[in-house]
Design an enzyme around this catalytic site. Structure first.
Site: not given
Length: 580
Positions: A46, A455
């Site tokens: 369910r 970077n």
């Protein structure tokens, strides 16, 4: 609060059993259960999900994690989790919560009774193995025990598990260790064969009903909804799927179970009838808090219990001295730690192992996961994870803290700033529109607006180091690996590719060149070209008219603003190069 025991008419009398048995339990070594069995084999259809039901989460833990945490509070000798559907996923999750957990597989026979039988068989086998190891050094005793067993005596290694066995459904996340402790205490105090945790609900549809004996209030049976008579369907007291069994009673009861019911399953609840048939006491402990034992069967229940758990968590923190301005929009996971005098503003979400120290203010509209926030800090409209924010520091609005961010005492990460894997020292500031990645910044340094630490070279990440008491100009690119020394400056618009020594000024930008008439030649007839032509025709050279210049000068004099047009003799390329 729980209750136990009936009055003369068989009605359940509300009484707190904890006070009555607390002293006995503390002195009674058998109060520690032999095992806790957690049932987690179901598919949960369910839920309409590829994720097993037990692995859906509320409050920062899976449903299974909540139940296992409560189980561990009893300090049992063993915890067993029964798995079947998506076995590997569920087993892995269970072991992550508790590496010492005993994972047991349920076979193809359905039903809670079969699941517990598989667990008990495995636990008994483990006990037998331990006893066999103890006897292996004494062959004479071992031979005697096996000979006795061959002649109809007891199993040479005993029956197996001995003591109380607690059985829990794996989908009741609000159940806590204190309630289980009271249930276990009542079981020992009354000498029960079986003790069941129950509650009363207004709508019992779908639940197993507790059928009590008139006069004593003892439990006669637990009848599943599909097997109940019309009279039994009127009963409001329901089974919570939380039990304490005497191990011997459970073992015998499981051995007599069948699948003669509407579901064709082996029901654990049928052990109640077999226990009574043996003359054992079967009693119920009634919880006056139905939500405490509410199970999750679908997404609606998941959301409902998630909201209820959050309400309880916030209530406890407010009672402990935390200000929650709007509980309706504030979500705090169960493992979050908050100090007194923390303030949570609307829209705040704190997840994982987040820890907030006294005097800090979080929000509005802030989500932190596994973040440490120091005393007196403020975090506004920020998303952060795996970061540390220092004492009296400020973050936001609209900041993004990625893992590895460390902001020092009285530091600042400002508006539209993203930081990753970087350390920003005490009193240092990154106020505006910047990306700081893989960087170390010293103390009392100011990073100008629109700064970027470049970077990544396409293959590897490199580190930028900016010292203490430095000032970097707006729109500076730091191409890592690069170091800017203590007290150094950089000019606005610079691309820094070489180290800047301490106290130096780093400037790296091309000289400006104006190409006259370029717009008219490139886009003749365009609005821009026509505006340029008009400006030259009027003789203004593109400058403001005399009256406009006078008004601007007067305005600048009143406000102290820097003139828009620099002096004609200015030749310093670093003029206005830093932003504070």
């Amino acid at each position: 609060m729980v209750s136990t025991g009936p009055d003369a008419a068989g009605h359940v009398v509300q009484e707190d059993v904890q006070d009555d048995v607390q002293d006995d339990v503390q002195d009674d070594a058998v109060a520690r259960p032999a095992a806790v069995v957690v049932l987690a084999a179901g598919q949960g259809t369910r839920m309409r999900s590829a994720t097993p039901k037990m692995l859906h989460s509320i409050g920062g833990r899976t449903l299974l994690g909540h139940v296992m945490t409560a189980a561990r509070e009893l300090d049992p000798q063993s915890v067993a989790v029964v798995v079947r559907h998506e076995r590997e996923l569920v087993a892995s999750a269970a072991l992550e919560v508790d590496p010492a957990v005993f994972v047991v597989d349920q076979d193809e026979i359905p039903g809670t009774g079969r699941a517990v039988q598989c667990a008990l068989d495995a636990l008994d086998a483990r006990v037998h193995a331990g006893r066999a190891a103890q006897l292996v050094h004494d062959d004479a005793v071992d031979d005697e025990l096996h000979a006795d067993h061959a002649n109809g005596g007891d199993h040479p290694l005993g029956d197996g598990l001995d003591g109380a066995v607690v059985v829990l459904a794996g989908d009741i996340p609000l159940l806590d260790g204190a309630t289980l402790g009271q249930l276990l205490a009542a079981h020992h105090a009354d000498g029960n064969a079986v003790t069941i945790l129950t509650t009363e609900v207004a709508d019992a549809n779908g639940y197993g009903r507790i059928v009590r004996e008139a006069g004593t209030g003892d439990v006669l049976a637990i009848v599943e909804h599909k097997d109940a008579t019309p009279e039994q369907l009127e009963i409001r007291e329901i089974n919570s799927s939380v039990y304490v069994f005497d191990a011997a009673v459970l073992r015998r009861g499981l051995g007599s179970l069948d699948r003669d019911n509407a579901q064709g399953e082996v029901y654990l609840t049928d052990v109640v009838a077999s226990a009574r048939a043996e003359g054992g006491a079967v009693r119920a402990v009634l919880s006056d808090d139905p939500m405490l034992v509410e199970g999750v069967n679908d997404r609606v229940a998941l959301a409902t219990l998630g909201a209820e758990l959050n309400r309880r968590v916030l209530t406890e923190w407010m009672q402990a001295g935390v200000t929650v301005v709007d509980p309706a929009t504030t979500w705090v996971d169960v493992d979050v730690e908050l100090a007194p005098d923390v303030t949570l503003l609307p829209g705040t979400q704190l997840h994982g192992a987040t820890k907030v120290e006294s005097g800090a203010t979080i929000g509005p509209d802030t989500t932190l996961t596994d973040v440490e926030v120091g005393p007196g800090a403020t975090v506004v409209r920020t998303h952060g994870s795996l970061s540390v924010i220092g004492e009296d520091a400020s973050v936001g609005p609209f900041a993004y803290l990625r893992p590895g961010t460390e902001l020092g005492t009285k530091g600042k990460i400002g508006t539209f700033v993203e930081v990753k894997n970087s350390q920003i020292g005490e009193g240092s500031k990154v106020p505006h529109l910047s990306y700081i990645g893989d960087t170390t910044i010293g103390e009392h340094t100011n990073i100008g607006a629109a700064a970027v630490t470049v970077n990544y070279d396409g293959q590897k990440k490199h580190r930028t180091v900016i010292g203490s008491f430095a000032k970097t100009g707006a729109d500076t690119m730091f191409v890592a690996p690069v170091t800017v020394g203590d007290g150094a400056y950089t000019g606005a618009g610079s691309v820094i590719v070489k180290d800047v020594p301490a106290g130096a000024l780093g400037v790296a930008r091309a000289q400006q060149r104006n190409v006259e008439g370029w717009v008219e030649r490139r886009w003749p007839g365009s609005p821009a070209a026509e505006a340029a032509v008009r400006a030259r025709t009027e003789g203004s050279g593109g400058q403001l008219g005399a009256q406009a210049q006078q008004q601007l000068a007067a305005h600048n004099a009143l406000t102290g603003a820097i003139p828009v047009v620099p002096p004609a003799d200015s030749s310093d390329p670093t003029e206005g190069s830093t932003q504070r």
